[in-house]
Scaffold this motif. Structure first.
Motif, PDB file in Angstrom:
ATOM      1  N   ARG A 135      47.725  11.478 -16.676  1.00 12.62           N
ATOM      2  CA  ARG A 135      47.941  11.314 -18.305  1.00 12.62           C
ATOM      3  C   ARG A 135      47.365   9.884 -18.956  1.00 12.62           C
ATOM      4  O   ARG A 135      47.032  10.270 -19.904  1.00 12.62           O
ATOM      5  CB  ARG A 135      49.252  11.647 -18.558  1.00 12.62           C
ATOM      6  N   ASP A 136      47.119   9.100 -18.128  1.00 11.98           N
ATOM      7  CA  ASP A 136      46.640   7.847 -18.705  1.00 11.98           C
ATOM      8  C   ASP A 136      45.246   7.797 -19.222  1.00 11.98           C
ATOM      9  O   ASP A 136      44.714   7.597 -20.065  1.00 11.98           O
ATOM     10  CB  ASP A 136      46.634   6.522 -17.703  1.00 11.98           C
ATOM     11  N   TYR A 137      44.201   8.663 -18.291  1.00  9.71           N
ATOM     12  CA  TYR A 137      42.958   8.917 -18.609  1.00  9.71           C
ATOM     13  C   TYR A 137      42.842  10.028 -19.857  1.00  9.71           C
ATOM     14  O   TYR A 137      42.209   9.635 -20.702  1.00  9.71           O
ATOM     15  CB  TYR A 137      42.225   9.597 -17.205  1.00  9.71           C
ATOM     16  N   GLU A 138      43.702  11.158 -19.608  1.00  9.70           N
ATOM     17  CA  GLU A 138      43.768  12.060 -20.525  1.00  9.70           C
ATOM     18  C   GLU A 138      44.045  11.486 -21.933  1.00  9.70           C
ATOM     19  O   GLU A 138      43.145  11.952 -22.825  1.00  9.70           O
ATOM     20  CB  GLU A 138      44.466  13.175 -20.134  1.00  9.70           C
ATOM     21  N   ALA A 139      44.880  10.754 -22.015  1.00 12.03           N
ATOM     22  CA  ALA A 139      45.271  10.111 -23.538  1.00 12.03           C
ATOM     23  C   ALA A 139      44.125   9.192 -24.094  1.00 12.03           C
ATOM     24  O   ALA A 139      44.271   9.022 -25.338  1.00 12.03           O
ATOM     25  CB  ALA A 139      46.538   9.234 -23.279  1.00 12.03           C
ATOM     26  N   ALA A 140      43.547   8.811 -23.168  1.00 10.70           N
ATOM     27  CA  ALA A 140      42.256   7.904 -23.717  1.00 10.70           C
ATOM     28  C   ALA A 140      41.015   8.544 -24.301  1.00 10.70           C
ATOM     29  O   ALA A 140      40.069   7.965 -24.697  1.00 10.70           O
ATOM     30  CB  ALA A 140      41.718   6.812 -22.523  1.00 10.70           C
ATOM     31  N   ILE A 141      40.951  10.088 -23.768  1.00 12.55           N
ATOM     32  CA  ILE A 141      39.652  10.765 -24.010  1.00 12.55           C
ATOM     33  C   ILE A 141      39.739  10.838 -25.589  1.00 12.55           C
ATOM     34  O   ILE A 141      40.513  11.112 -26.283  1.00 12.55           O
ATOM     35  CB  ILE A 141      39.622  12.089 -23.332  1.00 12.55           C
TER      36      ILE A 141
ATOM     37  N   MET B 200      35.240   7.084 -14.867  1.00 16.45           N
ATOM     38  CA  MET B 200      34.630   6.317 -13.526  1.00 16.45           C
ATOM     39  C   MET B 200      35.602   6.145 -12.699  1.00 16.45           C
ATOM     40  O   MET B 200      36.838   5.644 -13.273  1.00 16.45           O
ATOM     41  CB  MET B 200      34.066   5.140 -14.419  1.00 16.45           C
ATOM     42  N   LYS B 201      35.264   5.993 -11.508  1.00 19.53           N
ATOM     43  CA  LYS B 201      36.068   5.593 -10.286  1.00 19.53           C
ATOM     44  C   LYS B 201      35.567   4.460  -9.679  1.00 19.53           C
ATOM     45  O   LYS B 201      34.065   4.556  -9.268  1.00 19.53           O
ATOM     46  CB  LYS B 201      36.626   6.557  -9.619  1.00 19.53           C
TER      47      LYS B 201
ATOM     48  N   LEU C 279      40.321  13.637 -11.065  1.00 17.53           N
ATOM     49  CA  LEU C 279      39.462  13.356 -12.113  1.00 17.53           C
ATOM     50  C   LEU C 279      38.334  14.205 -12.534  1.00 17.53           C
ATOM     51  O   LEU C 279      38.117  14.545 -13.882  1.00 17.53           O
ATOM     52  CB  LEU C 279      38.870  11.797 -11.812  1.00 17.53           C
ATOM     53  N   VAL C 280      38.006  14.721 -11.531  1.00 18.10           N
ATOM     54  CA  VAL C 280      36.825  15.881 -11.555  1.00 18.10           C
ATOM     55  C   VAL C 280      37.577  17.065 -12.419  1.00 18.10           C
ATOM     56  O   VAL C 280      36.866  17.626 -13.408  1.00 18.10           O
ATOM     57  CB  VAL C 280      36.125  16.537 -10.161  1.00 18.10           C
ATOM     58  N   ALA C 281      38.613  17.443 -12.101  1.00 18.31           N
ATOM     59  CA  ALA C 281      39.553  18.586 -12.659  1.00 18.31           C
ATOM     60  C   ALA C 281      39.507  18.177 -14.223  1.00 18.31           C
ATOM     61  O   ALA C 281      39.135  19.156 -15.127  1.00 18.31           O
ATOM     62  CB  ALA C 281      40.636  18.851 -12.075  1.00 18.31           C
ATOM     63  N   LEU C 282      39.718  16.959 -14.429  1.00 15.26           N
ATOM     64  CA  LEU C 282      40.122  16.558 -15.781  1.00 15.26           C
ATOM     65  C   LEU C 282      38.954  16.695 -16.572  1.00 15.26           C
ATOM     66  O   LEU C 282      38.745  17.054 -17.830  1.00 15.26           O
ATOM     67  CB  LEU C 282      40.812  15.220 -15.891  1.00 15.26           C
ATOM     68  N   GLY C 283      37.840  15.926 -15.866  1.00 15.13           N
ATOM     69  CA  GLY C 283      36.440  15.987 -16.424  1.00 15.13           C
ATOM     70  C   GLY C 283      35.893  17.171 -16.854  1.00 15.13           C
ATOM     71  O   GLY C 283      35.266  17.537 -17.957  1.00 15.13           O
ATOM     72  N   ARG C 284      36.128  18.142 -15.916  1.00 18.04           N
ATOM     73  CA  ARG C 284      35.523  19.467 -16.347  1.00 18.04           C
ATOM     74  C   ARG C 284      36.307  20.281 -17.527  1.00 18.04           C
ATOM     75  O   ARG C 284      35.769  20.972 -18.417  1.00 18.04           O
ATOM     76  CB  ARG C 284      36.109  20.483 -15.009  1.00 18.04           C
ATOM     77  N   ARG C 285      37.565  19.876 -17.547  1.00 13.19           N
ATOM     78  CA  ARG C 285      38.205  20.649 -18.760  1.00 13.19           C
ATOM     79  C   ARG C 285      37.830  19.760 -20.114  1.00 13.19           C
ATOM     80  O   ARG C 285      37.707  20.724 -21.349  1.00 13.19           O
ATOM     81  CB  ARG C 285      39.894  20.002 -18.890  1.00 13.19           C
ATOM     82  N   TYR C 286      37.371  18.810 -20.293  1.00 10.16           N
ATOM     83  CA  TYR C 286      36.902  17.922 -21.364  1.00 10.16           C
ATOM     84  C   TYR C 286      35.413  17.766 -21.435  1.00 10.16           C
ATOM     85  O   TYR C 286      34.930  17.246 -22.218  1.00 10.16           O
ATOM     86  CB  TYR C 286      37.410  16.710 -21.536  1.00 10.16           C
ATOM     87  N   GLY C 287      34.623  18.464 -20.402  1.00  8.87           N
ATOM     88  CA  GLY C 287      33.277  18.471 -20.454  1.00  8.87           C
ATOM     89  C   GLY C 287      32.584  16.964 -20.202  1.00  8.87           C
ATOM     90  O   GLY C 287      31.731  16.714 -20.781  1.00  8.87           O
ATOM     91  N   LEU C 288      33.375  16.227 -19.430  1.00  7.53           N
ATOM     92  CA  LEU C 288      32.962  14.832 -19.313  1.00  7.53           C
ATOM     93  C   LEU C 288      32.715  14.627 -17.738  1.00  7.53           C
ATOM     94  O   LEU C 288      33.297  15.000 -16.846  1.00  7.53           O
ATOM     95  CB  LEU C 288      34.112  13.885 -19.424  1.00  7.53           C
ATOM     96  N   PRO C 289      31.349  14.151 -17.440  1.00  9.22           N
ATOM     97  CA  PRO C 289      31.008  13.866 -16.073  1.00  9.22           C
ATOM     98  C   PRO C 289      31.801  12.761 -15.606  1.00  9.22           C
ATOM     99  O   PRO C 289      32.446  11.875 -16.081  1.00  9.22           O
ATOM    100  CB  PRO C 289      29.368  13.241 -16.141  1.00  9.22           C
ATOM    101  N   VAL C 290      31.934  12.672 -14.072  1.00 11.30           N
ATOM    102  CA  VAL C 290      32.830  11.756 -13.302  1.00 11.30           C
ATOM    103  C   VAL C 290      31.708  10.990 -12.448  1.00 11.30           C
ATOM    104  O   VAL C 290      30.856  11.608 -11.851  1.00 11.30           O
ATOM    105  CB  VAL C 290      33.638  12.423 -12.485  1.00 11.30           C
ATOM    106  N   VAL C 291      31.772   9.446 -12.666  1.00 12.03           N
ATOM    107  CA  VAL C 291      30.849   8.685 -11.639  1.00 12.03           C
ATOM    108  C   VAL C 291      31.783   8.129 -10.898  1.00 12.03           C
ATOM    109  O   VAL C 291      32.918   7.335 -11.213  1.00 12.03           O
ATOM    110  CB  VAL C 291      30.109   7.903 -12.661  1.00 12.03           C
ATOM    111  N   GLU C 292      31.448   8.030  -9.631  1.00 15.66           N
ATOM    112  CA  GLU C 292      32.126   6.947  -8.553  1.00 15.66           C
ATOM    113  C   GLU C 292      31.474   6.160  -8.070  1.00 15.66           C
ATOM    114  O   GLU C 292      30.281   6.343  -7.609  1.00 15.66           O
ATOM    115  CB  GLU C 292      32.920   7.877  -7.619  1.00 15.66           C
ATOM    116  N   ASP C 293      31.620   4.716  -8.155  1.00 12.14           N
ATOM    117  CA  ASP C 293      30.918   3.679  -7.412  1.00 12.14           C
ATOM    118  C   ASP C 293      31.666   3.399  -6.174  1.00 12.14           C
ATOM    119  O   ASP C 293      32.779   2.619  -6.240  1.00 12.14           O
ATOM    120  CB  ASP C 293      31.133   2.355  -8.367  1.00 12.14           C
ATOM    121  N   LEU C 294      31.181   3.999  -5.053  1.00 10.06           N
ATOM    122  CA  LEU C 294      31.579   3.824  -3.702  1.00 10.06           C
ATOM    123  C   LEU C 294      31.740   2.478  -3.091  1.00 10.06           C
ATOM    124  O   LEU C 294      32.282   2.129  -2.064  1.00 10.06           O
ATOM    125  CB  LEU C 294      31.175   4.828  -2.995  1.00 10.06           C
TER     126      LEU C 294
END
Ligand SMILES: *Cc1c(COP(=O)(O)O)cnc(C)c1O
Length: 465
Positions: free
Chosen positions: A207-213, A221-222, A242-257
């Motif tokens: 919900r922290d991510y979602e509130a910031a969108i 990003m992760k 994060l991917v599920a959240l990104g899909r809902r808002y049309g935002l790509p997810v990037v992960e620095d592994l």
């Protein structure tokens, strides 16, 4: 000045004479090295005579000193060292030693010309990325792949391409500093993005991510917590969430592994780390990782992910500035090929082999090194095999310890600090470590073929003290 000193000083040859002799005996080097060696030799001998350290001085001895000085001057500044620290991926010691297969390809490509950007079958211009993109797609399951200079560059160009002038949402628990000035907030700034931190150091919720969108959000990003762990009362949002959240808002997810491994270490009894394949499968749109950490390849930054996004990153003009060179590509391709068969990878890639070496095997090797040292006739020294704990290093498996063994070196003459320092500046340089006032040679990271060199380094230390 005493008469004896005058006699000895008169035996030191003129610099030009000494330089000519060195050049005759060791041809093929820049002139300036011979004169420099001759001058240093003459200065050193003069100083030793005046300080009363020389009782005699014959031509043989002068030649010996001159050759020792010259060999010091001829040594390259960047050179091989023996890693007795036990840290397998040691950034200061050059991270990953390369597989023989990689070395051979690098040599072949370096020696002559290559099809770096040339399609031989078609006789027209090609792309340097083609040499590894197919392998990376096959190994990671990603749609497309790109390689750049290092992972810092991979993160920079990914953020710059996908989020310049816009916001990137990252958890406060993942705002890492990797060392050597790679700090996530600063990389964001240089990439031209606005960092939106969410959550707290120990707990971040979806919900922290979602509130910031908001309408200016470009990415979620992760970042892998490479060199630390947050333990206790914690909450971290997974890539899949994060991917599920990104899909809902049309935002790509990037992960620095960070390290990014292709092998599941838990199959070999080590702590589980998500593999690149798993992260790709979870739906993360772009994944970046290093070539020279757990992968065991040359320094490189690898970007894999959705075709359309990776293609946009490839076309960023920054790519030219961050591009990978042909020697790296040759070594990377050869290393990646080994991963097509995991058995070959863990057998032939030194980084994997050293990490996965069973403690019992390290113990046997430690005994062998100890016996070599004990039999080398080093007066005033004693050696013991002791159990230790090593680290993988390099921002991988941050809290995973590797049970291991070291040879503890005890000397009547030198303290642990002195041993540590003198071996570092010796020939070959040996970098060990100190634990509880004991000087340790960690055996996991010393290649068995280097054992005689370790013995030699200790012998030299005694003779030169
Ligand atoms: C190591 C690391 C980097 C930097 O990678 P380089 O290949 O050294 O440039 C970036 N991010 C994370 C999480 C890392 O662990």
């Amino acid at each position: 000045m005493e008469e004896k000193e005058k006699v000895l000083l008169a035996r030191i040859p003129a610099v030009h004479q000494l330089a000519e002799e060195l050049a005759r005996k060791h041809p093929g080097h820049p002139e300036v090295f011979y004169t420099r060696a001759a001058r240093k030799t003459a200065e050193r001998l003069r100083r030793e005579v005046l300080q009363g350290e020389r009782e005699a001085l014959d031509p043989e001895e002068i030649r010996r000193v001159a050759e020792e000085v010259l060999s010091g001057i001829l040594r390259p500044h960047l050179r091989r060292v023996i890693n007795a620290t036990g840290v397998v991926v040691h950034t200061n010691l050059g991270r990953s030693p390369l597989a023989e297969e990689a070395l051979e390809e690098i040599l072949a490509v370096a020696r002559g010309y290559s099809n770096l950007e040339y399609r031989l079958a078609e006789g027209r211009r090609g792309s340097r990325y083609e040499h590894v993109s197919g392998l990376l797609r096959e190994l990671t399951g990603a749609e497309e792949a790109l390689v750049v200079n290092n992972n810092a560059a991979a993160v920079l160009i990914t953020l710059n391409t996908l989020a310049r002038g816009r916001e990137v949402i990252v958890s406060r628990g993942e705002l890492v500093e990797i060392g050597g000035s790679f700090r996530m907030p600063e990389v964001m700034a240089w990439a031209g993005c606005v960092l939106r931190e969410v959550g707290t150091t120990n707990r971040t919720h979806l919900r922290d991510y979602e509130a910031a969108i908001n309408e200016n959000t470009a990415l979620l990003m992760k970042v892998h917590k490479s060199n630390y762990a947050i333990v206790g009362f914690t909450r971290e949002v997974s890539g899949a969430e994060l991917v599920a959240l990104g899909r809902r808002y049309g935002l790509p997810v990037v992960e620095d592994l960070g390290s990014g491994c292709l092998v599941d270490f838990s199959r070999y009894g080590l702590r589980r780390e998500p593999t690149v394949q798993e992260v790709v499968r979870s739906g993360v749109d772009v994944v970046t990782f290093s070539g020279d950490k757990l992968l065991g390849a040359p320094q490189a930054g690898i970007i894999v992910g959705r075709r359309e996004l990776v293609e946009r990153i490839r076309q960023n003009p920054l790519n030219r500035a961050l591009r990978i060179d042909k020697l790296t590509l040759a070594g990377l391709e050869a290393t990646l090929r080994l991963y097509l068969d995991e058995k070959l990878a863990v057998e032939k890639i030194p980084t994997l082999r050293l990490i996965l070496k069973p403690p019992e095997k390290v113990r046997r090797e430690a005994r062998r090194l100890k016996n070599l040292l004990s039999r080398a006739g080093l007066p005033g020294f004693s050696f013991a095999v002791v159990p230790t704990v090593c680290r993988t290093g390099g921002g991988a498996l941050p809290v995973a310890d590797l049970p291991s063994y070291a040879v503890a070196v005890n000397s009547e003459r030198f303290s642990a600090e002195e041993l540590h320092e003198r071996l570092r500046v010796g020939e070959p340089p040996v970098v060990g470590r100190i634990e509880e006032d004991r000087f340790l040679l960690e055996v996991r990271t010393i290649f068995p073929e280097e054992f005689p060199l370790v013995v030699k380094a200790l012998k030299r230390l005694i003779n030169h003290a």
